[in-house]
Scaffold this motif. Structure first.
Motif, PDB file in Angstrom:
ATOM      1  N   ASP A  50      82.000 -43.352  28.158  1.00 57.27           N
ATOM      2  CA  ASP A  50      80.667 -43.757  27.701  1.00 57.27           C
ATOM      3  C   ASP A  50      80.410 -45.250  27.865  1.00 57.27           C
ATOM      4  N   ARG A  51      81.351 -45.979  28.442  1.00 55.00           N
ATOM      5  CA  ARG A  51      81.200 -47.422  28.597  1.00 55.00           C
ATOM      6  C   ARG A  51      80.086 -47.713  29.614  1.00 55.00           C
ATOM      7  N   ALA A  52      79.328 -48.737  29.330  1.00 52.65           N
ATOM      8  CA  ALA A  52      78.293 -49.228  30.241  1.00 52.65           C
ATOM      9  C   ALA A  52      78.260 -50.743  30.129  1.00 52.65           C
ATOM     10  N   CYS A  53      77.684 -51.392  31.098  1.00 50.17           N
ATOM     11  CA  CYS A  53      77.586 -52.845  31.085  1.00 50.17           C
ATOM     12  C   CYS A  53      76.743 -53.288  29.888  1.00 50.17           C
ATOM     13  N   PRO A  54      77.257 -54.194  29.054  1.00 50.69           N
ATOM     14  CA  PRO A  54      76.467 -54.652  27.909  1.00 50.69           C
ATOM     15  C   PRO A  54      75.289 -55.520  28.314  1.00 50.69           C
ATOM     16  N   TRP A  55      75.299 -56.028  29.534  1.00 49.92           N
ATOM     17  CA  TRP A  55      74.221 -56.911  29.991  1.00 49.92           C
ATOM     18  C   TRP A  55      73.041 -56.124  30.549  1.00 49.92           C
ATOM     19  N   CYS A  56      73.326 -55.141  31.434  1.00 50.87           N
ATOM     20  CA  CYS A  56      72.226 -54.419  32.081  1.00 50.87           C
ATOM     21  C   CYS A  56      72.221 -52.927  31.772  1.00 50.87           C
ATOM     22  N   GLY A  57      73.293 -52.402  31.171  1.00 50.62           N
ATOM     23  CA  GLY A  57      73.350 -50.991  30.819  1.00 50.62           C
ATOM     24  C   GLY A  57      73.821 -50.073  31.931  1.00 50.62           C
ATOM     25  N   SER A  58      74.210 -50.628  33.051  1.00 46.48           N
ATOM     26  CA  SER A  58      74.649 -49.808  34.183  1.00 46.48           C
ATOM     27  C   SER A  58      76.014 -49.185  33.892  1.00 46.48           C
ATOM     28  N   LYS A  63      87.380 -52.175  37.386  1.00 52.31           N
ATOM     29  CA  LYS A  63      88.305 -53.048  36.662  1.00 52.31           C
ATOM     30  C   LYS A  63      88.426 -54.365  37.414  1.00 52.31           C
ATOM     31  N   ARG A  64      88.546 -55.454  36.642  1.00 53.59           N
ATOM     32  CA  ARG A  64      88.586 -56.787  37.256  1.00 53.59           C
ATOM     33  C   ARG A  64      89.605 -57.679  36.539  1.00 53.59           C
ATOM     34  N   GLY A  65      90.844 -57.242  36.414  1.00 54.65           N
ATOM     35  CA  GLY A  65      91.888 -58.062  35.819  1.00 54.65           C
ATOM     36  C   GLY A  65      91.857 -58.055  34.305  1.00 54.65           C
ATOM     37  N   ARG A  66      92.494 -59.055  33.719  1.00 59.00           N
ATOM     38  CA  ARG A  66      92.594 -59.173  32.262  1.00 59.00           C
ATOM     39  C   ARG A  66      92.116 -60.556  31.830  1.00 59.00           C
ATOM     40  N   ASP A  67      91.628 -60.647  30.597  1.00 56.27           N
ATOM     41  CA  ASP A  67      91.201 -61.948  30.082  1.00 56.27           C
ATOM     42  C   ASP A  67      92.379 -62.655  29.442  1.00 56.27           C
ATOM     43  N   ARG A  71      92.930 -58.418  27.263  1.00 54.80           N
ATOM     44  CA  ARG A  71      91.983 -57.298  27.303  1.00 54.80           C
ATOM     45  C   ARG A  71      91.530 -57.047  28.735  1.00 54.80           C
ATOM     46  N   GLN A  72      91.288 -55.786  29.056  1.00 55.46           N
ATOM     47  CA  GLN A  72      90.818 -55.408  30.387  1.00 55.46           C
ATOM     48  C   GLN A  72      89.430 -55.974  30.626  1.00 55.46           C
ATOM     49  N   ARG A  73      89.229 -56.613  31.771  1.00 54.50           N
ATOM     50  CA  ARG A  73      87.903 -57.085  32.184  1.00 54.50           C
ATOM     51  C   ARG A  73      87.329 -56.097  33.176  1.00 54.50           C
ATOM     52  N   PHE A  74      86.015 -56.020  33.221  1.00 46.27           N
ATOM     53  CA  PHE A  74      85.317 -55.135  34.145  1.00 46.27           C
ATOM     54  C   PHE A  74      84.244 -55.919  34.880  1.00 46.27           C
ATOM     55  N   LEU A  75      83.952 -55.503  36.101  1.00 43.66           N
ATOM     56  CA  LEU A  75      82.884 -56.106  36.903  1.00 43.66           C
ATOM     57  C   LEU A  75      81.784 -55.071  37.065  1.00 43.66           C
ATOM     58  N   CYS A  76      80.591 -55.420  36.639  1.00 41.33           N
ATOM     59  CA  CYS A  76      79.446 -54.521  36.746  1.00 41.33           C
ATOM     60  C   CYS A  76      78.941 -54.525  38.189  1.00 41.33           C
ATOM     61  N   ARG A  77      78.744 -53.346  38.753  1.00 43.82           N
ATOM     62  CA  ARG A  77      78.195 -53.232  40.099  1.00 43.82           C
ATOM     63  C   ARG A  77      76.677 -53.391  40.103  1.00 43.82           C
ATOM     64  N   CYS A  79      74.787 -55.695  37.960  1.00 48.29           N
ATOM     65  CA  CYS A  79      74.338 -57.077  37.787  1.00 48.29           C
ATOM     66  C   CYS A  79      75.391 -58.098  38.197  1.00 48.29           C
ATOM     67  N   ALA A  80      76.568 -57.639  38.601  1.00 46.93           N
ATOM     68  CA  ALA A  80      77.663 -58.493  39.084  1.00 46.93           C
ATOM     69  C   ALA A  80      78.207 -59.436  38.010  1.00 46.93           C
ATOM     70  N   ARG A  81      78.088 -59.070  36.749  1.00 43.66           N
ATOM     71  CA  ARG A  81      78.649 -59.866  35.660  1.00 43.66           C
ATOM     72  C   ARG A  81      79.904 -59.175  35.140  1.00 43.66           C
ATOM     73  N   THR A  82      80.825 -59.972  34.613  1.00 49.56           N
ATOM     74  CA  THR A  82      82.034 -59.392  34.050  1.00 49.56           C
ATOM     75  C   THR A  82      81.867 -59.206  32.551  1.00 49.56           C
ATOM     76  N   PHE A  83      82.629 -58.247  32.005  1.00 48.28           N
ATOM     77  CA  PHE A  83      82.586 -57.979  30.576  1.00 48.28           C
ATOM     78  C   PHE A  83      83.884 -57.322  30.138  1.00 48.28           C
ATOM     79  N   THR A  84      84.123 -57.343  28.822  1.00 46.14           N
ATOM     80  CA  THR A  84      85.243 -56.634  28.215  1.00 46.14           C
ATOM     81  C   THR A  84      84.662 -55.741  27.131  1.00 46.14           C
TER      82      THR A  84
END
Length: 120
Positions: A50-58, A63-67, A71-77, A79-84
């Motif tokens: 159920d995870r979605a980008c907190p910035w755009c909702g996509s 996965k984009r490494g760890r902070d 914590r696991q980082r993610f790259l939104c396809r 809006c191209a922003r990263t989030f955890t």
């Protein structure tokens, strides 16, 4: 919105009885506990469907490494922003532990100035 809450707090807290202040403090502590619990519980769920980008909702992300905290980082396809999992959470950037937040909540309900709150 924050200014309205601050104004209401300044108007209502001096008029509260000791019992009402105690109830307000318990409520504030419960909110802090709930937020910190949700934050801790979400850290282990890396494959949440159920995870979605907190910035755009996509829902499209990779996965984009760890902070710095591991914590696991993610790259939104979308809006191209990263989030955890902690992105856009109240306590996502705090370096204080739970006990410090609880002491601050007590100082807030007692309407202590910032300097006195910092000393405690």
């Amino acid at each position: 919105m924050e200014d309205v809450i601050t104004q209401l707090t300044r108007q209502l807290l001096p008029q509260m009885t000791a019992a009402e202040k105690s109830r307000a403090l318990r409520s504030l502590k419960a909110l802090i506990d709930a937020e910190l619990f949700d934050l801790a519980a979400s850290e282990g769920a890396e494959d949440d469907p159920d995870r979605a980008c907190p910035w755009c909702g996509s829902p499209h992300y990779v996965k984009r490494g760890r902070d710095g905290r591991g914590r696991q980082r993610f790259l939104c396809r979308g809006c191209a922003r990263t989030f955890t999992d902690a992105t856009m959470r109240i306590f996502s950037t705090t370096k204080l532990d739970r006990s410090a937040w609880m002491r601050f909540a007590e100082c807030h309900v007692d309407m202590l100035p910032l300097r006195e709150s910092a000393e405690k």
